[in-house]
Design an enzyme around this catalytic site. Structure first.
Site, PDB file in Angstrom:
ATOM      1  N   ASN A  88      11.312  74.230  41.671  1.00 51.46           N
ATOM      2  CA  ASN A  88      11.899  75.170  40.722  1.00 51.46           C
ATOM      3  C   ASN A  88      11.211  75.187  39.378  1.00 51.46           C
ATOM      4  O   ASN A  88      11.547  75.992  38.523  1.00 51.46           O
ATOM      5  CB  ASN A  88      13.381  74.905  40.589  1.00 51.46           C
ATOM      6  N   GLU A  89      10.227  74.333  39.212  1.00 47.32           N
ATOM      7  CA  GLU A  89       9.487  74.433  37.974  1.00 47.32           C
ATOM      8  C   GLU A  89       8.656  75.716  37.975  1.00 47.32           C
ATOM      9  O   GLU A  89       8.062  76.090  36.982  1.00 47.32           O
ATOM     10  CB  GLU A  89       8.648  73.178  37.749  1.00 47.32           C
ATOM     11  N   VAL A  90       8.648  76.400  39.104  1.00 45.13           N
ATOM     12  CA  VAL A  90       8.034  77.715  39.189  1.00 45.13           C
ATOM     13  C   VAL A  90       8.745  78.705  38.258  1.00 45.13           C
ATOM     14  O   VAL A  90       8.218  79.763  37.931  1.00 45.13           O
ATOM     15  CB  VAL A  90       8.074  78.210  40.653  1.00 45.13           C
TER      16      VAL A  90
END
Ligand SMILES: *[C@@H]1O[C@H](CO)[C@@H](O)[C@H](O)[C@H]1NC(C)=O
Ligand SMILES: *[C@@H]1O[C@H](CO)[C@@H](O)[C@H](O)[C@H]1NC(C)=O
Ligand SMILES: *[C@@H]1O[C@H](CO)[C@@H](O)[C@H](O)[C@H]1NC(C)=O
Ligand SMILES: *[C@@H]1O[C@H](CO)[C@@H](O)[C@H](O)[C@H]1NC(C)=O
Length: 409
Positions: free
Chosen positions: A160-162
């Protein structure tokens, strides 16, 4: 366009399900102005520090919210440093919440959500210690006047660091009227990531399926290449000296990347490591080989990384470029500029007075970009701490994601 992104991870091993939350009722819209202001507070609990982002949005009916401004503050060290003293860790959060109270008008406190997402530092701690820290943070939130949703405090799966891609493309898109997206490169203390929109189908076909994520943003579905790995800058230093996972008692780890007089302590994920240089410090070439060993076989090279696509690089890419004088206030460089700087750095002692790790870090960055991701020397990197005055981190993307799932808008 629709600036509220929809996050879909078809193949992610532990998909992040943002909370479905009973919403604090949005205040009735004034029939006269039809506009209202709301805030969101996002904590980014990283391995080297805890950062608070306080966003102010303006909802102008019938349009979707626009970001009005951001208040940002950081404290060091990170939460994981308080693994044996969670109360003290909670105090750092309390301290940052004071800033939130000054920033958000009192009448809005009750409906302003406060969320904390932890990244690599906490992910690496034993689960029990991580849970105690998160529980402590939750208690600090509960005693605050802000709205504390379910699942307000959690560890974010790496994928989720995307959301940083969402942040940057929201900010660049919003102010440039172009549908072109930019790729992003993030380099933290514990982890690093690359995310971009491939132009070639072959990039998608040849990548492991878990590296492909579908995102809805601006009313478009984007199929992204996104690769997240644990080789952040501090992790890479420790990996290079053979310290990661080793027994640290009394041991001093050495590296040919460090000049002999260097005696330093590195705190990482709650452990203190002693590192030192070696007498036959050998400069760029040998250090580069050391870094190759850190990267070899770990970093997937996407099929396509053509010079034509622009990448935004932030966090430690920016910091090291700035410290070494490669850039002054941000700006565009090429991959080869990092290499040039790394070579020069290893030759001249003036750089070591800035930071004993600077040359090692520049060498790692060069190696990661070239040998790791497979960038060409002439790929352009736009180094930025902020875009339109907003921090380029995943936090804004995560805040959008949060509000989208609240379904207020
Ligand atoms: C979103 O896309 C759909 C389908 O392409 C289109 O019908 C709709 O008008 C778009 N909405 C906005 C707000 O642009
Ligand atoms: C949030 O937590 C409360 C209390 O545990 C529970 O009653 C409620 O159903 C939860 N809401 C959601 C959407 O999970
Ligand atoms: C590392 O942590 C120890 C205690 O946890 C602290 O005393 C020391 O100053 C820290 N060192 C650095 C370089 O941050
Ligand atoms: C860039 O580096 C200089 C000198 O080290 C420092 O004073 C400045 O705060 C840095 N800028 C940013 C944005 O970090």
């Amino acid at each position: 366009f629709n600036p509220v992104p929809e996050v879909v991870h078809p193949a992610a091993p532990e998909p992040y399900r943002p909370p479905e939350i009973p919403q604090p009722a949005p205040p009735a819209l004034s029939p006269i102005s039809m506009s209202r202001v709301f805030h969101g507070i996002m904590f980014d609990a990283g391995s080297t520090g805890t950062r608070i982002h306080i966003y102010k949005f303006i909802q102008k009916d019938p349009e979707l919210p626009v970001l009005d401004n951001e208040m940002f503050h950081a404290v060091k060290p990170g939460l994981s440093s308080y693994k044996d003293n969670p109360e003290e860790g909670g105090n750092t959060i309390r301290q940052l919440l004071k800033i939130a109270k000054k920033t958000v008008p009192e009448e809005d406190w009750r409906r302003t959500p406060v969320v904390l997402r932890a990244t690599a530092g906490l992910r690496l701690l034993p689960q029990e210690q991580a849970s105690r820290l998160l529980k402590e943070v939750k208690e600090v939130f509960d005693e605050s006047p802000f709205f504390v949703p379910n699942n307000s405090v959690s560890i974010m799966p790496g994928t989720n660091e995307v959301l940083a891609w969402v942040t940057v493309n929201f900010l660049t898109h919003l102010y440039s009227n172009t549908r072109r997206t930019v790729g992003i490169l993030d380099l933290g203390g514990g982890s690093t990531q690359i995310t971009f929109l491939p132009k070639s189908k072959k990039t998608i076909q040849s990548a492991p399926s878990s590296y492909i994520a579908n995102f809805n943003l601006f009313n478009h579905t984007y199929q992204l290449y996104t690769h997240y790995l644990g080789n952040g800058l501090v992790a890479a230093r420790l990996s290079a000296v053979g310290a990661l996972g080793a027994d640290v008692d009394w041991k001093v780890f050495t590296s040919p990347c460090l000049p002999k007089r260097v005696r330093e302590e590195l705190n990482f994920s709650g452990t203190t490591y002693k590192v030192s240089g070696i007498p036959d410090y050998a400069g760029y070439k040998l250090c580069y080989y050391e870094m190759m060993r850190v990267i070899k076989g770990i970093v997937h090279q996407p099929y396509e990384l053509k010079g034509s696509s622009l990448f935004y690089a932030f966090s430690h890419y920016f910091d090291r470029a700035n410290e070494s004088g490669l850039i002054s206030r941000g700006g565009t460089v090429e991959v080869r500029d990092f290499k040039k700087k790394a070579k020069e750095c290893n030759k001249m002692s003036k750089y070591r007075t800035i930071s004993p790790f600077l040359c090692m870090d520049l060498t790692y960055i060069t190696c990661l970009l070239k040998e790791g991701f497979g960038f060409k020397d002439n790929t352009k990197l736009h180094l930025a701490k902020k875009v339109n005055n907003v921090e380029t981190s995943w936090a804004l993307g995560a805040t959008f994601d949060y509000f989208r799932n609240l379904n207020i808008h």
